[in-house]
Scaffold this motif. Sequence first.
Motif, PDB file in Angstrom:
ATOM      1  N   ALA A   1      42.947  39.604  44.649  1.00  0.00           N
ATOM      2  CA  ALA A   1      44.109  39.194  43.856  1.00  0.00           C
ATOM      3  C   ALA A   1      43.739  38.953  42.393  1.00  0.00           C
ATOM      4  CB  ALA A   1      44.772  37.938  44.460  1.00  0.00           C
ATOM      5  N   LEU A   2      42.908  39.842  41.845  1.00  0.00           N
ATOM      6  CA  LEU A   2      42.580  39.723  40.414  1.00  0.00           C
ATOM      7  C   LEU A   2      43.807  40.069  39.583  1.00  0.00           C
ATOM      8  CD1 LEU A   2      39.040  41.348  40.209  1.00  0.00           C
ATOM      9  CD2 LEU A   2      39.654  38.943  40.342  1.00  0.00           C
ATOM     10  N   PHE A   3      43.883  39.477  38.396  1.00  0.00           N
ATOM     11  CA  PHE A   3      45.003  39.774  37.501  1.00  0.00           C
ATOM     12  C   PHE A   3      44.652  41.027  36.709  1.00  0.00           C
ATOM     13  CE2 PHE A   3      45.045  34.946  37.634  1.00  0.00           C
ATOM     14  CZ  PHE A   3      45.839  34.924  38.766  1.00  0.00           C
TER      15      PHE A   3
ATOM     16  N   PHE B   1      41.218  31.591  33.840  1.00  0.00           N
ATOM     17  CA  PHE B   1      42.641  31.342  34.102  1.00  0.00           C
ATOM     18  C   PHE B   1      42.933  29.875  34.425  1.00  0.00           C
ATOM     19  CE2 PHE B   1      46.499  31.264  36.661  1.00  0.00           C
ATOM     20  CZ  PHE B   1      47.346  32.045  35.898  1.00  0.00           C
TER      21      PHE B   1
ATOM     22  N   PHE C   1      40.457  35.432  47.560  1.00  0.00           N
ATOM     23  CA  PHE C   1      41.349  36.141  48.478  1.00  0.00           C
ATOM     24  C   PHE C   1      40.682  37.387  49.049  1.00  0.00           C
ATOM     25  CE2 PHE C   1      45.562  34.164  47.825  1.00  0.00           C
ATOM     26  CZ  PHE C   1      45.205  33.252  46.861  1.00  0.00           C
TER      27      PHE C   1
ATOM     28  N   LEU D   1      48.867  27.207  50.731  1.00  0.00           N
ATOM     29  CA  LEU D   1      49.756  28.359  50.600  1.00  0.00           C
ATOM     30  C   LEU D   1      50.724  28.442  51.770  1.00  0.00           C
ATOM     31  CD1 LEU D   1      47.046  30.898  49.433  1.00  0.00           C
ATOM     32  CD2 LEU D   1      48.777  29.793  48.029  1.00  0.00           C
TER      33      LEU D   1
ATOM     34  N   GLU E   1      50.200  33.832  44.427  1.00  0.00           N
ATOM     35  CA  GLU E   1      49.497  32.806  45.207  1.00  0.00           C
ATOM     36  C   GLU E   1      48.175  32.439  44.539  1.00  0.00           C
ATOM     37  OE1 GLU E   1      49.126  34.268  49.195  1.00  0.00           O
ATOM     38  OE2 GLU E   1      51.063  33.410  49.756  1.00  0.00           O
ATOM     39  N   ALA E   2      47.462  33.448  44.046  1.00  0.00           N
ATOM     40  CA  ALA E   2      46.185  33.184  43.384  1.00  0.00           C
ATOM     41  C   ALA E   2      46.404  32.294  42.161  1.00  0.00           C
ATOM     42  CB  ALA E   2      45.509  34.496  42.986  1.00  0.00           C
ATOM     43  N   ALA E   3      47.444  32.599  41.389  1.00  0.00           N
ATOM     44  CA  ALA E   3      47.721  31.801  40.196  1.00  0.00           C
ATOM     45  C   ALA E   3      48.070  30.365  40.569  1.00  0.00           C
ATOM     46  CB  ALA E   3      48.860  32.437  39.396  1.00  0.00           C
TER      47      ALA E   3
ATOM     48  N   ASP F   1      50.253  38.286  46.323  1.00  0.00           N
ATOM     49  CA  ASP F   1      48.973  37.557  46.341  1.00  0.00           C
ATOM     50  C   ASP F   1      48.551  37.122  44.938  1.00  0.00           C
ATOM     51  OD1 ASP F   1      48.401  40.061  45.449  1.00  0.00           O
ATOM     52  OD2 ASP F   1      46.607  40.349  46.661  1.00  0.00           O
ATOM     53  N   ARG F   2      49.012  37.827  43.895  1.00  0.00           N
ATOM     54  CA  ARG F   2      48.668  37.413  42.522  1.00  0.00           C
ATOM     55  C   ARG F   2      49.361  36.092  42.202  1.00  0.00           C
ATOM     56  NH1 ARG F   2      46.593  42.646  41.410  1.00  0.00           N
ATOM     57  NH2 ARG F   2      46.319  43.091  43.603  1.00  0.00           N
TER      58      ARG F   2
ATOM     59  N   ARG G   1      36.120  33.212  38.974  1.00  0.00           N
ATOM     60  CA  ARG G   1      37.459  32.689  38.703  1.00  0.00           C
ATOM     61  C   ARG G   1      37.756  31.468  39.573  1.00  0.00           C
ATOM     62  NH1 ARG G   1      42.796  36.218  39.952  1.00  0.00           N
ATOM     63  NH2 ARG G   1      42.194  35.624  42.055  1.00  0.00           N
TER      64      ARG G   1
ATOM     65  N   SER H   1      42.117  40.233  49.279  1.00  0.00           N
ATOM     66  CA  SER H   1      42.436  41.315  48.339  1.00  0.00           C
ATOM     67  C   SER H   1      41.842  41.027  46.957  1.00  0.00           C
ATOM     68  CB  SER H   1      43.944  41.429  48.214  1.00  0.00           C
ATOM     69  OG  SER H   1      44.454  40.221  47.674  1.00  0.00           O
TER      70      SER H   1
END
Lengths: 341, 278
Positions: A93-95, A106, A89, A60, B177-179, B174-175, A155, A91
């Motif tokens: 960072a769930l969708f 995913f 993450f 990243l 980046e997660a993806a 961050d979403r 995930r 946070s």
Amino acid sequence: MPDTGADAPPALSLSGLSRSFGDTRALDDVSLDIREGEFFTVVGPSGSGKTTLLRILAGLDRPTAGTLHLRGRDIAGLPPNKRPTAMVFQSLALFDHRSVGENVAFALKMRGVGAEARRTKALELLDLVRLPRDYHDRPVTQCSGGERQRVALARALASDPEILFFDEPLSALDYRLRKTLEVELRDLQKRTGRTFVYITHSLEEAMVMSDRIGIMRDGRLVQVGDPATIYGRPRDRFVARFMGEVNVFEIAGGRLPAFDAPAPAQDGWLIVRPEALAPDAGDVQFDATVTDIYRLGSRVQMHLDTAAGTLIAELPASTRLAEGDAARFGFAVADTHRVAE
Amino acid sequence: MRPGPLFALPVAVFLAVGFAMPILIVAWYSLMAPRTFDLTTVFTLANYRAAFTEGYGQPFFWSLGLAALTTLTCLLIAWPTAKVLHAHAGRVATIATALVALPIFVSESVRLFGLSLFLMPGGGIFAGSMRALFGVSIGTILNTKFAVYLGMVYIHLPFMLFPVLLGVALIPPDRVEAARDLGAGRWQVLREIELPLALPGLVIGSLLTFVLCIGANAEAAILGGRAITVVTTAIEQRFNYAQDWPMGAALTMLMIAVTAAVVFPALARVDLNRLIRR
């Protein structure tokens, strides 16, 4: 099982990794080999560069210098979606616009796996992270904190990553849940045999889970070792203090000026853990007055007023000492550790 | 104290007088006999029949087609613009945003005449400069359908950009980046993460642009010459030159019906609260 033989390349090999933001060196010449199948934790205070390190490992962020090899393969130039790694993450960072099952599957969808196969795999992963299977079709927004944690974990596991990264994922949870998940995470790592790289500012968390710990300070990796080594033989006062409350005494001319007693070295500092202090014991003794007592369950921590300043001692809860008592305390030099800086 | 129903009274009165009444009157007129000026109880569907048989299909087609094409174009321009403005938030982005917003404060006709001057053949600003500076003589797109399309995009882009900017702000970095971390390529991130999360902004922007475009006629009048008759022009002609109020009223009602058929299903798809709450 991955090849863990002596000549197998390390799971991750970092060499001279640096990252600058303008004039700030967030990461400064970090070299490290992370072994196949180990639980490696990077510990450091906020701003020590540990998040920058993890982001570079996950792709990243790009290092400004240094190399990064995964099982001998140079991956420094690969974007995150081309790396066989996955990250949980801080946070999470769930969708939030997707269901639990869609979140978990995913990575599979991105690879073009069909809907039926995705569902099967997602249900297996829910089992693995101990979430009920009927959560599959629930909106992820309806999950509690601990459940969201498990969804994020499932995930990340779904992409079948060679290495899993964790960016302080437990920091937002309450104490009990955190303790439960620490043990479960460790257990999951053993069951799956995968390499976990975890970052946290909590040394306590690191001690419970890790095979090895790396301590970071100001962008540098200052000490790497197993938990017992880091705890018992810290490299310097910073690491010692980071591991918990300690008493530090200066050594000068082969003596401890604070107690006018002989020291085990010519100079440096002597690290004395609170549990090494006891009443009427050891070869270095001194007069002390108990000023405060904090109960920690089976043990008590007390603050002692001494000629060497305020010291911290930890005793079994059965101690008869009370606040205001005067006593003679001491420690055995053999139970201490000397550091140069 | 929670605001009670009385608080809604001012807007209710305003909407009743300024919106519901005129529509009711127009609806009533649309059912009167052609070329009459009285509101009676003798109803007829003759105007609606005429709307479908007497060549009004062209204006409807142009209005709807132009509106759809303009909306799509504005969306395609606004998305990357909004992403850049959001990613580089700061002084430069603020100035750029202000520059985009500035034209809204200038009258639409003034801007369109400006564009018309720019495009004029021979002595126009663009063609004239090309000839003076490079000795190149070029034609013009003025008075073509393309000029109308260009003017529509030019006028309506800000109405798309600002809602899209709000939508882009709804995407937590961050979403994305997660993806990416989970193996999504750039297009997959766009489809799976960015567009769904920015959807409220995209829908609002598209509706705003589409509805404004359907009602627009200045672009066709000023830039299009006689290349296109849009439906609003057709309606205006019925009311003014032709003095056929019932026919104009019937076309108006059809316009409203078509617009409603587009707007309400789209609105039902988005959670407006998400745009307001955050």
